[in-house]
Design a protein around this motif. Structure first.
Motif, PDB file in Angstrom:
ATOM      1  N   SER A  26       0.775  -1.209  -0.060  1.00  0.00           N
ATOM      2  CA  SER A  26      -0.040  -0.149   0.064  1.00  0.00           C
ATOM      3  C   SER A  26       0.861   1.210  -0.031  1.00  0.00           C
ATOM      4  O   SER A  26       2.065   1.157   0.413  1.00  0.00           O
ATOM      5  N   CYS A  85       4.017   1.429  11.728  1.00  0.00           N
ATOM      6  CA  CYS A  85       3.254   0.681  11.566  1.00  0.00           C
ATOM      7  C   CYS A  85       3.759  -0.807  11.397  1.00  0.00           C
ATOM      8  O   CYS A  85       3.372  -1.616  12.031  1.00  0.00           O
ATOM      9  N   ALA A  89       4.144  -9.342  14.742  1.00  0.00           N
ATOM     10  CA  ALA A  89       3.024  -9.238  13.636  1.00  0.00           C
ATOM     11  C   ALA A  89       1.666  -9.366  14.459  1.00  0.00           C
ATOM     12  O   ALA A  89       1.643 -10.307  15.357  1.00  0.00           O
ATOM     13  N   GLY A  90       0.545  -8.788  13.921  1.00  0.00           N
ATOM     14  CA  GLY A  90      -0.818  -8.858  14.500  1.00  0.00           C
ATOM     15  C   GLY A  90      -1.555  -8.128  13.763  1.00  0.00           C
ATOM     16  O   GLY A  90      -1.573  -7.661  12.647  1.00  0.00           O
ATOM     17  N   PRO A  91      -2.761  -8.114  14.258  1.00  0.00           N
ATOM     18  CA  PRO A  91      -3.960  -7.283  13.398  1.00  0.00           C
ATOM     19  C   PRO A  91      -3.742  -5.999  13.170  1.00  0.00           C
ATOM     20  O   PRO A  91      -4.209  -5.363  12.235  1.00  0.00           O
ATOM     21  N   THR A  92      -2.720  -5.220  13.731  1.00  0.00           N
ATOM     22  CA  THR A  92      -2.475  -3.911  13.322  1.00  0.00           C
ATOM     23  C   THR A  92      -1.031  -3.790  12.615  1.00  0.00           C
ATOM     24  O   THR A  92      -0.531  -2.595  12.517  1.00  0.00           O
ATOM     25  N   SER A  93      -0.118  -4.703  12.559  1.00  0.00           N
ATOM     26  CA  SER A  93       0.913  -4.842  11.900  1.00  0.00           C
ATOM     27  C   SER A  93       1.428  -5.964  11.092  1.00  0.00           C
ATOM     28  O   SER A  93       1.144  -7.198  11.723  1.00  0.00           O
ATOM     29  N   ASN A  94       1.756  -5.983  10.097  1.00  0.00           N
ATOM     30  CA  ASN A  94       2.622  -7.335   9.507  1.00  0.00           C
ATOM     31  C   ASN A  94       3.857  -7.423   9.864  1.00  0.00           C
ATOM     32  O   ASN A  94       4.662  -8.298   9.136  1.00  0.00           O
ATOM     33  N   LEU A 107      -2.530   1.694   7.573  1.00  0.00           N
ATOM     34  CA  LEU A 107      -2.251   1.483   9.089  1.00  0.00           C
ATOM     35  C   LEU A 107      -1.900   2.824   9.558  1.00  0.00           C
ATOM     36  O   LEU A 107      -1.764   3.048  10.916  1.00  0.00           O
ATOM     37  N   VAL A 143      -6.822   2.173  15.653  1.00  0.00           N
ATOM     38  CA  VAL A 143      -7.978   1.692  16.699  1.00  0.00           C
ATOM     39  C   VAL A 143      -8.410   3.193  17.159  1.00  0.00           C
ATOM     40  O   VAL A 143      -9.213   3.432  17.918  1.00  0.00           O
ATOM     41  N   ARG A 184      -6.457  -5.094   3.739  1.00  0.00           N
ATOM     42  CA  ARG A 184      -5.280  -4.159   3.294  1.00  0.00           C
ATOM     43  C   ARG A 184      -4.660  -3.357   4.569  1.00  0.00           C
ATOM     44  O   ARG A 184      -3.988  -2.562   4.461  1.00  0.00           O
ATOM     45  N   MET A 206      -6.002  -2.554   9.147  1.00  0.00           N
ATOM     46  CA  MET A 206      -6.100  -3.102  10.439  1.00  0.00           C
ATOM     47  C   MET A 206      -7.302  -4.337  10.224  1.00  0.00           C
ATOM     48  O   MET A 206      -8.169  -4.123   9.669  1.00  0.00           O
ATOM     49  N   ARG A 207      -6.851  -5.189  11.019  1.00  0.00           N
ATOM     50  CA  ARG A 207      -7.526  -6.610  11.026  1.00  0.00           C
ATOM     51  C   ARG A 207      -8.435  -6.394  12.411  1.00  0.00           C
ATOM     52  O   ARG A 207      -8.041  -6.095  13.306  1.00  0.00           O
ATOM     53  N   ASP A 210      -9.690  -9.554  13.624  1.00  0.00           N
ATOM     54  CA  ASP A 210      -9.515 -10.946  14.190  1.00  0.00           C
ATOM     55  C   ASP A 210      -7.822 -10.893  14.667  1.00  0.00           C
ATOM     56  O   ASP A 210      -7.162 -10.399  13.973  1.00  0.00           O
ATOM     57  N   GLN A 211      -7.921 -10.947  16.010  1.00  0.00           N
ATOM     58  CA  GLN A 211      -6.632 -10.881  16.785  1.00  0.00           C
ATOM     59  C   GLN A 211      -5.506 -11.990  16.164  1.00  0.00           C
ATOM     60  O   GLN A 211      -4.352 -11.636  16.270  1.00  0.00           O
ATOM     61  N   ALA A 263      -5.406 -12.276  12.719  1.00  0.00           N
ATOM     62  CA  ALA A 263      -5.389 -12.103  11.421  1.00  0.00           C
ATOM     63  C   ALA A 263      -4.030 -11.154  11.391  1.00  0.00           C
ATOM     64  O   ALA A 263      -3.587 -10.334  12.274  1.00  0.00           O
ATOM     65  N   VAL A 264      -3.453 -10.765  10.153  1.00  0.00           N
ATOM     66  CA  VAL A 264      -2.236  -9.930   9.868  1.00  0.00           C
ATOM     67  C   VAL A 264      -2.589  -9.022   8.464  1.00  0.00           C
ATOM     68  O   VAL A 264      -3.230  -9.567   7.698  1.00  0.00           O
ATOM     69  N   PRO A 265      -2.279  -7.769   8.591  1.00  0.00           N
ATOM     70  CA  PRO A 265      -2.500  -6.939   7.495  1.00  0.00           C
ATOM     71  C   PRO A 265      -2.062  -7.644   6.086  1.00  0.00           C
ATOM     72  O   PRO A 265      -0.755  -8.132   6.285  1.00  0.00           O
TER      73      PRO A 265
END
Lengths: 165, 189
Positions: free
Chosen positions: A125, A136, A141-146, B63, B69, B79, B81-82, B84-85, B87-89
């Motif tokens: 992106s 970022c 890694a998690g829901p707000t970061s890869n 992000l 949040v 693409r 913020m996910r 599901d805890q 999941a990963v972007p």
């Protein structure tokens, strides 16, 4: 008069920024402040207009070899902004790279890719407002970061290790 | 629009879904319905929201922007913020639950103004901050991301009007990166 100055100074202080910087923790005792310090941390948190003596950056971050913690030196970080202007930065032995306003005054959005030799990894992106990669790209890694930025899922065997001292 | 009361809710819901243009603001999933407080507010339908979310997320929901949040407008999706805890972007597809959360976030920003825009058939969508900021008509840290009349703008505005221009939304998916030129499209047979 002194009270007015103190009140004004307090009002100018940024408690959110200060708390964010404090949360990064202390410098590593083995790495003095400088181009090799604090890999993986959000550089522009300090290297912004309020950074005092810290040089001002427009874009800065760290590139790692893989999902582990080994840095990737000598990688090229290609930047293209919304005006089509391009700039390429190179990571140092700590995997860090940084771009100053005189190098590249970013007009967001910004597109980024990282390359080493023939290998190219393009960011999925664009970046719209924050020149700190690690704002970022945090670990784990998690829901707000890869996770942190890395080049290889499986690094090549003949890649020399970083010689940072 | 008739005020929604508990006794007429099923009828009103069915009518609004059939009309396809004015959505009933339903209770959040997973929660027991509260004691009846009728809001009388309208919103675009959730059913037609996914193409809009897909069109907006690459520019709005990254992000570093509304994929966080702490923002009043929050985008969840593959693409950014996910929800599901685990999941990963960047992985997988946007889930229905993520579309739900983004939808609720968007329609909750300015519910009264949104209701007026919807009731007026989408007229003067710039009454909404999301449109003004996206169009650069109001200070927006992310800059101007909707050019009035472009595909992304048409996608959003048509959804607000209850007449989704899905083709416009799908066209937005091909958001080009300037790093490489877009692949040449094969000429039609």
């Amino acid at each position: 008069m002194l009270a007015l100055v103190m009140i004004t100074a307090a009002a100018c202080d940024d408690p959110v920024r200060n708390a964010s910087i404090a949360a990064l923790g202390a410098e590593s005792p083995d790495v003095p402040p400088g181009p090799l310090h604090r890999p993986g941390q959000p550089c522009l948190l300090c290297h912004d207009a309020k950074g005092g003596d810290a040089p001002l950056f427009t874009v800065a971050g760290t590139v790692y070899l893989d999902r582990g913690q080994d840095p990737l030196p000598d990688a090229s970080v290609q930047l293209v902004d919304s005006t089509g202007r391009k700039f390429t930065a190179t990571t140092n032995c700590a995997g860090n790279f940084f771009v100053t306003p005189s190098d590249f005054p970013v007009q967001y959005p910004l597109w980024v890719s990282v390359s080493l030799g023939e290998e190219v990894s393009e960011m999925g992106s664009a970046v719209f407002r924050d020149g700190s990669c690690a704002s970022c790209h945090t670990d784990p890694a998690g829901p707000t970061s890869n996770g942190h930025i890395y080049m290889f899922e499986e690094p090549p065997m003949d890649l020399p290790a970083s010689d940072c001292r | 629009m008739k005020r929604l009361r508990s006794s007429t809710l099923p009828v009103a819901l069915g009518a609004s879904l059939l009309s396809g243009c004015l959505g009933n603001v339903q209770d959040p999933p997973g929660e027991d319905p509260p004691m009846r407080v009728s809001t009388g507010l309208g919103a675009p339908v959730r059913a037609t929201f996914p193409p809009v979310a897909n069109a907006l997320q690459p520019t709005c929901g990254t992000l570093d922007c509304h994929g966080q949040v702490g923002r009043n407008l929050r985008f969840y999706g593959s693409r950014g913020m996910r929800l599901d805890q685990m999941a990963v972007p960047g992985d997988g597809k946007t889930t229905d639950a993520e579309y739900d959360e983004t939808y609720w976030s968007l329609i909750s920003l300015e519910p009264e103004i949104l209701s007026q825009v919807v009731r007026d058939g989408g007229a003067h969508p710039e009454r909404l901050t999301i449109v003004r900021k996206g169009r650069g008509q109001e200070h927006h840290k992310g800059g101007m991301l909707l050019k009035e009349g472009d595909q992304r703008d048409k996608c959003l505005v048509s959804w607000l009007a209850g007449k989704l221009d899905e083709a416009a939304c799908l066209e937005v998916k091909r958001f080009p990166s300037p790093i490489e030129p877009p692949p040449e499209e094969e000429p039609p047979p």
